[in-house]
Motif scaffolding. Structure first.
Motif, PDB file in Angstrom:
ATOM      1  N   ALA A 229       0.803  -1.228   0.000  1.00  0.00           N
ATOM      2  CA  ALA A 229       0.000   0.000   0.000  1.00  0.00           C
ATOM      3  C   ALA A 229       0.834   1.276   0.000  1.00  0.00           C
ATOM      4  O   ALA A 229       0.563   2.200  -0.753  1.00  0.00           O
ATOM      5  N   GLY A 230       1.873   1.331   0.795  1.00  0.00           N
ATOM      6  CA  GLY A 230       2.664   2.551   0.909  1.00  0.00           C
ATOM      7  C   GLY A 230       3.488   2.878  -0.330  1.00  0.00           C
ATOM      8  O   GLY A 230       3.927   4.007  -0.503  1.00  0.00           O
ATOM      9  N   TYR A 231       3.700   1.906  -1.184  1.00  0.00           N
ATOM     10  CA  TYR A 231       4.558   2.117  -2.351  1.00  0.00           C
ATOM     11  C   TYR A 231       3.821   2.002  -3.672  1.00  0.00           C
ATOM     12  O   TYR A 231       4.420   2.159  -4.724  1.00  0.00           O
ATOM     13  N   TYR A 232       2.530   1.740  -3.634  1.00  0.00           N
ATOM     14  CA  TYR A 232       1.746   1.540  -4.858  1.00  0.00           C
ATOM     15  C   TYR A 232       1.869   2.736  -5.792  1.00  0.00           C
ATOM     16  O   TYR A 232       2.223   2.590  -6.947  1.00  0.00           O
ATOM     17  N   ASP A 233       1.594   3.923  -5.267  1.00  0.00           N
ATOM     18  CA  ASP A 233       1.656   5.127  -6.101  1.00  0.00           C
ATOM     19  C   ASP A 233       3.072   5.420  -6.585  1.00  0.00           C
ATOM     20  O   ASP A 233       3.289   5.768  -7.743  1.00  0.00           O
ATOM     21  N   ALA A 234       4.028   5.251  -5.690  1.00  0.00           N
ATOM     22  CA  ALA A 234       5.402   5.606  -6.033  1.00  0.00           C
ATOM     23  C   ALA A 234       5.988   4.685  -7.101  1.00  0.00           C
ATOM     24  O   ALA A 234       6.731   5.132  -7.963  1.00  0.00           O
ATOM     25  N   PHE A 235       5.655   3.401  -7.055  1.00  0.00           N
ATOM     26  CA  PHE A 235       6.280   2.452  -7.974  1.00  0.00           C
ATOM     27  C   PHE A 235       5.342   1.977  -9.072  1.00  0.00           C
ATOM     28  O   PHE A 235       5.673   2.049 -10.251  1.00  0.00           O
ATOM     29  N   TYR A 236       4.173   1.468  -8.701  1.00  0.00           N
ATOM     30  CA  TYR A 236       3.305   0.835  -9.687  1.00  0.00           C
ATOM     31  C   TYR A 236       2.760   1.834 -10.703  1.00  0.00           C
ATOM     32  O   TYR A 236       2.815   1.597 -11.904  1.00  0.00           O
ATOM     33  N   LEU A 237       2.231   2.950 -10.227  1.00  0.00           N
ATOM     34  CA  LEU A 237       1.684   3.938 -11.158  1.00  0.00           C
ATOM     35  C   LEU A 237       2.782   4.512 -12.060  1.00  0.00           C
ATOM     36  O   LEU A 237       2.572   4.744 -13.249  1.00  0.00           O
ATOM     37  N   LYS A 238       3.968   4.713 -11.490  1.00  0.00           N
ATOM     38  CA  LYS A 238       5.095   5.194 -12.291  1.00  0.00           C
ATOM     39  C   LYS A 238       5.473   4.151 -13.346  1.00  0.00           C
ATOM     40  O   LYS A 238       5.762   4.492 -14.499  1.00  0.00           O
ATOM     41  N   ALA A 239       5.427   2.875 -12.980  1.00  0.00           N
ATOM     42  CA  ALA A 239       5.745   1.808 -13.933  1.00  0.00           C
ATOM     43  C   ALA A 239       4.736   1.786 -15.077  1.00  0.00           C
ATOM     44  O   ALA A 239       5.105   1.543 -16.235  1.00  0.00           O
ATOM     45  N   LEU A 240       3.474   2.036 -14.784  1.00  0.00           N
ATOM     46  CA  LEU A 240       2.464   2.090 -15.850  1.00  0.00           C
ATOM     47  C   LEU A 240       2.749   3.227 -16.826  1.00  0.00           C
ATOM     48  O   LEU A 240       2.580   3.077 -18.037  1.00  0.00           O
ATOM     49  N   GLN A 241       3.192   4.357 -16.291  1.00  0.00           N
ATOM     50  CA  GLN A 241       3.538   5.487 -17.156  1.00  0.00           C
ATOM     51  C   GLN A 241       4.746   5.154 -18.036  1.00  0.00           C
ATOM     52  O   GLN A 241       4.760   5.454 -19.231  1.00  0.00           O
ATOM     53  N   VAL A 242       5.740   4.509 -17.447  1.00  0.00           N
ATOM     54  CA  VAL A 242       6.933   4.119 -18.204  1.00  0.00           C
ATOM     55  C   VAL A 242       6.557   3.111 -19.286  1.00  0.00           C
ATOM     56  O   VAL A 242       7.040   3.190 -20.419  1.00  0.00           O
ATOM     57  N   ARG A 243       5.675   2.182 -18.954  1.00  0.00           N
ATOM     58  CA  ARG A 243       5.241   1.191 -19.946  1.00  0.00           C
ATOM     59  C   ARG A 243       4.579   1.864 -21.146  1.00  0.00           C
ATOM     60  O   ARG A 243       4.831   1.499 -22.294  1.00  0.00           O
ATOM     61  N   THR A 244       3.764   2.862 -20.897  1.00  0.00           N
ATOM     62  CA  THR A 244       3.123   3.591 -21.990  1.00  0.00           C
ATOM     63  C   THR A 244       4.157   4.271 -22.879  1.00  0.00           C
ATOM     64  O   THR A 244       4.067   4.230 -24.106  1.00  0.00           O
ATOM     65  N   LEU A 245       5.167   4.881 -22.273  1.00  0.00           N
ATOM     66  CA  LEU A 245       6.226   5.526 -23.049  1.00  0.00           C
ATOM     67  C   LEU A 245       7.031   4.499 -23.853  1.00  0.00           C
ATOM     68  O   LEU A 245       7.374   4.745 -25.017  1.00  0.00           O
TER      69      LEU A 245
END
Length: 161
Positions: free
Chosen positions: A44-60
């Motif tokens: 929970a504490g790292y979801y936004d920091a890592f997972y959402l950022k990874a989704l953005q990187v995947r799109t790029l």
């Protein structure tokens, strides 16, 4: 559990015990390390920091590959950044093992098919490969190119053994 390892002692225990014993006995240290790292990153504490950022990187990444596939049918690149190391050589240094995967990660992140093709040997006689990546859902082109390369080269005849 239909596939994979099942701990023999776990046959008559609860489902939770069976999974726990099977994973403890059947997974090596590296698999356990990666599971723990993934669990930590998705907590929970790292979801936004890592997972959402990874989704953005995947799109790029997908966007960059889509642009490259406008000009090419497949992309060739190294499979690893260094010649291979001997089995067990880097077990004491997990970071070096992770870094050896750096070129293969983008296929998984972008959801693209990839294949590693043998192409020669290191000075120590260890096999070296390169990887081909193809368009999403175009595995047939990727496999045809890999097959054409293997049929047109004699890399296996240059084996140091």
């Amino acid at each position: 559990m239909k596939y994979g390892y099942r701990a023999p002692a776990a046959k008559h225990e609860s489902l939770k015990d069976m999974y726990s014993r099977s994973r403890d006995e059947g997974f090596g240290p590296e698999v356990k390390r990666r599971i723990m790292l993934g669990t930590y990153v998705l907590s929970a504490g790292y979801y936004d920091a890592f997972y959402l950022k990874a989704l953005q990187v995947r799109t790029l990444l997908r966007r960059d590959y889509d642009q490259a596939f406008e000009r090419a049918d497949v992309i060739a690149m190294p499979t690893t950044p260094t010649p291979p190391f001997r089995l067990g050589e880097k077990t004491g240094d997990p970071l070096q093992m992770y870094l050896a995967d750096v070129f293969t990660v983008s296929a998984n992140l972008a959801g693209l098919p990839g294949i590693s093709v043998p192409c020669g040997f290191s000075p120590d006689g260890l096999p070296i490969g390169f990887q081909l990546m193809g368009r999403m859902f175009d595995e047939s082109t990727l496999l045809r190119v890999a097959d054409a390369y293997e049929r047109s080269t004699d890399w296996h005849e240059r084996s140091p053994s």
